[in-house]
Structure formats: C-alpha cells, structure tokens
Motif scaffolding. Structure first.
Motif, mmCIF file in Angstrom:
data_model
loop_
_atom_site.group_PDB
_atom_site.id
_atom_site.type_symbol
_atom_site.label_atom_id
_atom_site.label_comp_id
_atom_site.label_asym_id
_atom_site.label_seq_id
_atom_site.Cartn_x
_atom_site.Cartn_y
_atom_site.Cartn_z
ATOM 1 N N GLY A 28 0.764 -1.198 -0.087
ATOM 2 C CA GLY A 28 -0.108 0.182 -0.063
ATOM 3 C C GLY A 28 0.819 1.214 -0.044
ATOM 4 N N GLY A 29 0.308 2.361 -0.132
ATOM 5 C CA GLY A 29 0.884 3.702 -0.253
ATOM 6 C C GLY A 29 1.202 4.192 1.134
ATOM 7 N N VAL A 30 0.657 3.736 2.342
ATOM 8 C CA VAL A 30 1.116 4.291 3.521
ATOM 9 C C VAL A 30 2.374 3.948 4.021
ATOM 10 N N ARG A 31 3.286 4.707 4.185
ATOM 11 C CA ARG A 31 4.575 4.102 4.683
ATOM 12 C C ARG A 31 5.135 4.879 5.885
ATOM 13 N N ALA A 32 5.871 4.605 6.746
ATOM 14 C CA ALA A 32 6.560 5.324 7.869
ATOM 15 C C ALA A 32 8.160 5.141 7.854
ATOM 16 N N GLY A 33 8.760 6.001 7.515
ATOM 17 C CA GLY A 33 10.379 5.884 7.495
ATOM 18 C C GLY A 33 10.788 5.204 6.271
ATOM 19 N N GLY A 34 9.853 4.964 5.174
ATOM 20 C CA GLY A 34 10.200 4.360 3.948
ATOM 21 C C GLY A 34 9.579 2.842 3.791
ATOM 22 N N ALA A 35 9.169 2.167 5.061
ATOM 23 C CA ALA A 35 8.523 1.029 5.387
ATOM 24 C C ALA A 35 7.087 0.995 5.304
ATOM 25 N N ALA A 36 6.413 -0.197 4.684
ATOM 26 C CA ALA A 36 5.073 -0.072 4.692
ATOM 27 C C ALA A 36 4.394 -0.283 6.053
ATOM 28 N N ILE A 37 3.433 0.377 6.293
ATOM 29 C CA ILE A 37 2.614 0.178 7.739
ATOM 30 C C ILE A 37 1.970 -1.186 7.751
ATOM 31 N N ALA A 38 2.309 -1.906 9.109
ATOM 32 C CA ALA A 38 1.666 -3.296 9.109
ATOM 33 C C ALA A 38 0.128 -3.266 9.781
ATOM 34 N N THR A 39 -0.407 -4.175 9.198
ATOM 35 C CA THR A 39 -2.119 -4.273 9.362
ATOM 36 C C THR A 39 -2.425 -5.402 10.030
ATOM 37 N N ALA A 40 -3.737 -5.403 10.626
ATOM 38 C CA ALA A 40 -3.938 -6.803 11.058
ATOM 39 C C ALA A 40 -4.529 -7.995 10.048
ATOM 40 N N ALA A 41 -4.559 -7.162 8.766
ATOM 41 C CA ALA A 41 -4.760 -8.262 7.603
ATOM 42 C C ALA A 41 -3.500 -9.140 7.145
ATOM 43 N N HIS A 42 -2.553 -8.654 7.994
ATOM 44 C CA HIS A 42 -1.300 -9.532 7.445
ATOM 45 C C HIS A 42 -1.138 -10.623 8.311
ATOM 46 N N SER A 43 -0.437 -11.652 7.800
ATOM 47 C CA SER A 43 -0.217 -12.915 8.439
ATOM 48 C C SER A 43 1.381 -12.778 9.102
ATOM 49 N N TYR A 44 1.583 -13.407 10.118
ATOM 50 C CA TYR A 44 3.026 -13.479 10.741
ATOM 51 C C TYR A 44 3.446 -14.738 11.206
ATOM 52 N N VAL A 45 4.683 -14.969 10.737
ATOM 53 C CA VAL A 45 5.085 -16.510 11.102
ATOM 54 C C VAL A 45 6.445 -16.191 11.963
ATOM 55 N N VAL A 46 6.714 -17.281 12.642
ATOM 56 C CA VAL A 46 7.742 -17.531 13.645
ATOM 57 C C VAL A 46 8.936 -18.455 13.051
ATOM 58 N N THR A 47 10.235 -17.995 13.071
ATOM 59 C CA THR A 47 11.178 -19.122 12.649
ATOM 60 C C THR A 47 12.234 -19.092 13.635
ATOM 61 N N GLY A 48 12.862 -20.161 13.919
ATOM 62 C CA GLY A 48 14.073 -20.426 15.122
ATOM 63 C C GLY A 48 13.511 -20.369 16.398
ATOM 64 N N CYS A 49 12.190 -20.419 16.630
ATOM 65 C CA CYS A 49 12.046 -20.692 18.057
ATOM 66 C C CYS A 49 12.454 -22.075 18.910
#
Length: 111
Positions: A28-49
């Motif tokens: 999307g077009g909304v960025r903070a410091g050049g990085a896209a803003i994270a939303t609740a619509a995105h999935s998140y994974v954990v590696t190396g636990c």
C-alpha cells in the motif's frame, strides 16, 4: 495513538527468541520511514523458536494480532501498534506468550 506504528521493518521476536516476520508483505501507499505500515490483515510467522515442553520441541510458528481500536486503517484494515495485543502460537495452536516488539522511535512530519 497509544503506541508506535508497526511497519515492515519492525524487529519482533517470540518470547523464546524466535524471529517474527510478515508472511504476507505489508503493501500500500502508507509508509513510515520508507517501510510499509503493518495491519491486522497481514499474516505473521515465527522462525527459529527453540521452545520445548518436557524436552519435546514446541516452537512458536505464528502470531495473531488484535488491532487496537484507534480507528486508523490502511487499505481498510486496522493498523498495528507496538502496544497491540498479540499472542504467539505453536503448530497445535497452543498459546505460547506475547511477542516482543523492539522499541522504535519514529519521526512524524505532517504536511
């Protein structure tokens, strides 16, 4: 807002030292410091636990976020803050504790 916006560059870990990353890239077009803003619509994974229960591996594999009720959205999805409620889960969907978000300081400029 009661917290800092999370973005694609946020450093997030599980409570056992695994690394949390977005499985779906915030866009999307909304960025903070050049990085896209994270939303609740995105999935998140954990590696190396390294988490184990009675010497049996039980690593964190995913994170579920609950967006704060700020009313701020990106592409119709609530934004995530470093204070948003979240829980890490094992592959068996057993809650393993909240993720750890490294504090980030952002400069906001309004035009």
């Amino acid at each position: 807002m009661p917290g800092s916006l999370l973005d694609a560059d946020a450093v997030i870990g599980c409570p056992h030292g695994g690394r949390v990353t977005a499985a779906t890239t915030p866009s999307g077009g909304v960025r903070a410091g050049g990085a896209a803003i994270a939303t609740a619509a995105h999935s998140y994974v954990v590696t190396g636990c390294p988490h184990t229960v009675d010497r049996v591996p039980s690593p964190c594999v995913t994170v579920r976020w609950t967006a704060d009720g700020t009313g701020v959205t990106v592409d119709g999805a609530p934004v995530l803050l470093d204070t948003s409620a979240a829980e890490c889960f094992s592959a068996a969907l057993v809650p393993q504790g909240p993720p750890v978000v490294q504090a980030a300081q952002r400069k906001v400029t309004l035009r």
